[in-house]
Design a protein around this motif. Structure first.
Motif, PDB file in Angstrom:
ATOM      1  N   ASP A   1       0.871   5.146  -4.167  1.00 15.10           N
ATOM      2  CA  ASP A   1       0.312   6.146  -3.872  1.00 15.10           C
ATOM      3  C   ASP A   1      -0.106   7.406  -4.734  1.00 15.10           C
ATOM      4  O   ASP A   1      -0.439   7.467  -5.435  1.00 15.10           O
ATOM      5  CB  ASP A   1       1.148   6.239  -3.094  1.00 15.10           C
TER       6      ASP A   1
ATOM      7  N   ASP B   1       0.835  -1.153   0.006  1.00 14.92           N
ATOM      8  CA  ASP B   1       0.117   0.383   0.067  1.00 14.92           C
ATOM      9  C   ASP B   1       1.047   1.110  -0.261  1.00 14.92           C
ATOM     10  O   ASP B   1       1.993   1.450   0.109  1.00 14.92           O
ATOM     11  CB  ASP B   1      -1.131   0.159   1.741  1.00 14.92           C
ATOM     12  N   ASP B   2       0.190   2.113  -0.100  1.00 13.28           N
ATOM     13  CA  ASP B   2       0.762   3.542  -0.458  1.00 13.28           C
ATOM     14  C   ASP B   2       2.398   3.202  -0.626  1.00 13.28           C
ATOM     15  O   ASP B   2       3.353   4.049  -0.364  1.00 13.28           O
ATOM     16  CB  ASP B   2       0.942   4.389   1.034  1.00 13.28           C
TER      17      ASP B   2
ATOM     18  N   GLU C   1      -4.557   4.736  -6.671  1.00  9.84           N
ATOM     19  CA  GLU C   1      -5.093   5.033  -6.227  1.00  9.84           C
ATOM     20  C   GLU C   1      -5.326   6.365  -5.729  1.00  9.84           C
ATOM     21  O   GLU C   1      -4.284   7.436  -6.312  1.00  9.84           O
ATOM     22  CB  GLU C   1      -4.857   3.889  -4.136  1.00  9.84           C
TER      23      GLU C   1
HETATM   24 MG    MG Z   1      -3.436   3.645  -0.157  1.00  8.36          MG
END
Ligand code: MG
Ligand code: C2E
Ligand code: MG
Length: 769
Positions: free
Chosen positions: A683, A660-661, A717
């Motif tokens: 991210d 993630d990110d 995202e």
């Molecule tokens: Mg994220």
């Protein structure tokens, strides 16, 4: 072969049994020989037999019973040889005056050696402590005084005797007194009195009785030599030999100290007569000036020893007190002051008006220390703490106090100007960073620090205390951690408010899990080609009964710190998997639709995490390939062995692992290669710049290239505009998530919006994609 070893075994057992019996066989022979001696049968042979037997026992015992060190027993054997020679010579060389100088030439060294041997036992048993020695000396002086008055003084005043005889007459009682000293010391400083120990004490008592008998006769000017007088010595040889042969002789040279040194009843029973002896003698025996002198001297020495005993007891008490205080105020691992001590010191500094400069408190916490402990074990963690303690001592001025106040928390307190303090702060943080060797590994960690000053005005305020300063420095340290670690922050009052809120959130979080205040929303992850969801991310929401909705960015960090994340994370995972199962069942989604679930680093270190995931999947009949767990880059960077193991287990289970990110942390290709991840989520900070920032475009391009090379899926995202979507499409990103397609919504709303496509298009396959 088996037969042979059986025989050898039995022979070995037989030998053992004989060895263990030898001591009482020897004792029996000794008693019988003594009887024969008394009856006048083979007198010299009886004596020689027992004596030689006892000497042999002293020499054989160490190898027989595997006694180490053997020195004390060997010395006792040599002493026995001298004594025996003296005893055998005595009747042969005795003059009509009663002198037997050639015999004494053996007996006197015999005594000296015996005393040396017993002292060696006492030393080996750690029996030579201050109190035992003083107690022994008291008894020794009491006995000496009595012996001198009763035997030595009268013996010396017998007219017509050569002076040497008188000297000897005084010498033996002295030896006896020293024996008494050793017996008392041995007896009082141990809790373990094995049979061999008791036999040895018996031997000394018998020698003592024998000497006493000779002294009584010598006192009367007679040199009558009856075989009866030798009985105690014969028995002493017997008992001494038996002691050497006893299986517990091994224990004699071992230290079995008493846990404490109390004034026991037995001690008093021995010491009181010794103290009373000079007074009793004064009342009964003393007549001449010489006798008065002896009693006076003896009494004075006893009083002196008693005073010494009292002083020593007080001193021991003070030492124990000091030791106790040290332990209560210092950290065992590093020897540095502990929280209690630093609080005292700080309180003292605040109260001291002499100090012109401000008092500064530095609160240092090591980042990632827990991972060192988890990955390399607690001894490694201990080494690291010690090392950091030493480094701090090395860089700080002598007037600074360093304390260790918790697992990985150090506090430094010093006076100084602001400029000095800030320079010092940087030095402290810097000194943590050089790599530390742990076994074969090199560990690199950082420290986060909070600083708080107490000005002279502060120092007068009742609300500014050592505790309040430590708390503020701690608060500033937490701010450092939240802002990115490895540096320092000076406290300011606004932080207090933040801490208060944090504490409130923590309290409310505990209630939230049971109170049904959490629920999970779902945001689509869309395939750009079809514009339809291929998956969804489960995002937690907290509806506080009074404060309303609290965002995960606010409460997830608090939950992680307070370990409440374990329960919260499990709740989300079960809810999301259950939802996916429901959607799969009612046809809202297709078979390849997946659910992304966020997992905190802390959850991965929970021992049962993988099992919990597997259990949830099985319980709802969801295939593992339909679940992706989103982890942060930090898990790969500082997660340690445990997290890495958990990731492998999860991959083995079949679930996907998504980073993630991606791009906000270390973004190292090496980490991606080394860990079993299946996809990266770019991210949203990079996505938001697309169309406007050329550099963000370059970054996304690089991430796509890298991921493609490693066979990883890429998800973007935070996609909010069609422009961003188009750029991403051009750069080769196929999967996107963002408000462009919709925010995270309730499961029903999600199904209504996206599931309805199924009906409209009549093709489930297409609708779900
Ligand atoms: Mg994220
Ligand atoms: P994340 O995993 O990176 O989640 C994506 C966040 O971006 C979500 O915020 C989502 O609502 C938001 N977002 C999605 N599309 C857009 C967009 O187009 N524009 C903007 N500005 N934002 C968008 P949310 O729900 O507030 O979650 C924040 C973070 O909290 C998550 O970041 C995740 O790290 C954490 N989180 C949320 N739920 C959980 C959970 O169940 N467990 C754990 N451990 N962490 C969670
Ligand atoms: Mg996420």
């Amino acid at each position: 072969m088996g037969r042979l070893s059986g025989l050898v075994g039995r022979a070995g057992a037989d030998t053992d049994r004989w060895r263990d019996r030898l001591w009482w066989i020897f004792a029996l022979v000794g008693v019988v020989a003594t009887g024969l001696y008394v009856a006048g049968v083979g007198v010299l042979i009886d004596f020689a037999l027992i004596g030689a037997g006892a000497i042999a026992a002293c020499f054989a015992s160490p190898s027989m019973h595997d006694i180490r060190p053997a020195r004390a027993w060997h010395t006792l054997g040599v002493a026995g040889a001298f004594m025996l020679t003296g005893a055998i010579l005595r009747p042969l060389v005795v003059t009509p005056h009663g002198t037997a100088l050639p015999a004494e030439a053996f007996t006197v060294p015999g005594y000296v050696l015996m005393i040396a041997a017993l002292a060696d036992f006492a030393y080996g048993r750690r029996a030579i402590d201050r109190h035992s020695v003083i107690d022994g000396l008291i008894v020794c002086v009491g006995a000496t005084t009595a012996f001198s008055l009763l035997f030595a003084v009268p013996a010396m005043s017998i007219p017509g005797r050569p002076p040497i005889v008188s000297v000897l007459a005084a010498l033996y009682p002295t030896f006896d007194a020293i024996l008494v000293l050793l017996v008392v010391m041995l007896a009082f400083s141990t809790a373990a009195r094995q049979p061999a120990f008791r036999l040895l004490l018996g031997m000394m008592v018998l020698i003592f009785i024998g000497d006493l008998a000779y002294a009584v006769i010598g006192n009367q000017g007679a040199f009558y030599k009856s075989p009866l007088l030798d009985i105690p010595f014969l028995l002493a040889f017997t008992v001494g030999g038996a002691s050497a042969l006893h299986p517990t002789a091994r224990e004699l040279v071992r230290a079995v100290p008493l846990p404490v040194q109390p004034w026991s009843l037995a001690r008093l029973a021995v010491i009181i007569p010794a103290v009373a002896a000079p007074f009793a003698l004064l009342l009964t025996v003393v007549e001449t000036p010489v006798e008065r002198f002896v009693v006076g001297l003896g009494g004075a020495v006893v009083v002196l020893l008693l005073i010494l005993r009292a002083v020593s007891a007080v001193q021991a008490n003070a030492e124990a007190q000091a030791r106790f205080e040290y332990q209560a105020t210092h950290d065992e691992l590093t020897g540095l002051p502990n929280r209690r001590r630093i609080t005292q010191i700080l309180t003292g500094m605040l109260a001291d008006p002499a100090g012109r400069d401000q008092v500064w408190v530095f609160y240092l916490d090591l980042d990632g220390f827990k991972f060192v402990n988890d990955s390399w074990g607690h001894p490694a963690g201990d080494d690291l703490i010690r090392e950091i303690g030493q480094r701090l001592r090395g860089i700080l001025p002598p007037e600074a106090t360093i304390a260790r106040i918790g697992g990985d928390e150090f506090v430094v307190v010093r006076r100084g100007t602001e400029a000095q303090a800030l320079e010092q702060a940087q030095q402290i943080v810097d000194c943590v960073e050089p790599p530390t060797r742990i076994g074969t590994a090199e560990v690199v960690i950082t420290g986060s620090m909070g600083i708080v000053p107490a000005t002279r005005e502060d120092a007068g305020q009742p609300e500014v205390t050592a505790d309040s300063l430590l708390r503020d420095a701690d608060t500033a340290m937490y701010r450092t951690k939240a802002d990115g670690r490895g540096t320092w922050t000076v406290f300011d009052a606004s932080m207090r408010q933040a801490v208060q809120e944090r504490l409130e959130i923590e309290g409310a979080l505990r209630a939230a899990l049971t109170g049904d205040e959490f629920h999970v929303l779902y945001q689509p992850i869309v395939d750009l080609e079809s514009g339809l969801p291929h998956g969804a991310e489960a995002l937690i929401r907290w509806e506080h009964p009074e404060k309303g909705v609290i965002g995960p960015n606010v409460f997830i960090p608090v939950a992680e710190e307070s370990r409440l994340i374990t329960g919260i994370g499990e709740f989300v995972l079960r809810a999301a998997v259950r939802q996916l199962a429901g959607w799969r069942e009612d046809g809202t989604v297709t078979d390849d639709f997946w659910m992304s679930i966020n997992v905190s680093p802390r959850q991965l270190t929970e021992p049962g995490f993988t099992a919990m995931v597997g259990g949830a999947l099985r319980a709802h009949g969801v295939p593992a390939r339909c679940v992706a767990l989103e982890i942060t880059e930090s898990v790969m960077v500082e997660g340690g062995d445990i997290s890495e193991g958990a990731l492998r287990d999860l991959r083995a289970l079949g679930v996907s692992i998504s980073v993630d990110d991606f791009g906000t942390g270390f973004s190292s290709l090496g980490y991606l290669r080394r860990h079993p991840v299946t996809s990266v989520k770019i991210d949203r900070s990079f996505v938001s710049g697309l169309g406007a920032s050329a550099s963000d475009e370059e970054i996304v391009r690089a991430v796509v290239a890298m991921s493609t090379a490693l066979g990883l899926t890429v998800v973007a995202e935070g996609v909010e505009t069609t422009e961003q979507r188009d750029v991403l499409g051009r750069l080769g990103v196929r999967l996107c998530q963002g408000w462009l397609w919709g925010r995270a919504v309730e499961a029903r709303a999600f199904a209504d919006k996206w599931g309805s496509h199924t009906d409209k298009r009549g093709s489930r396959e297409q609708a779900a994609v």
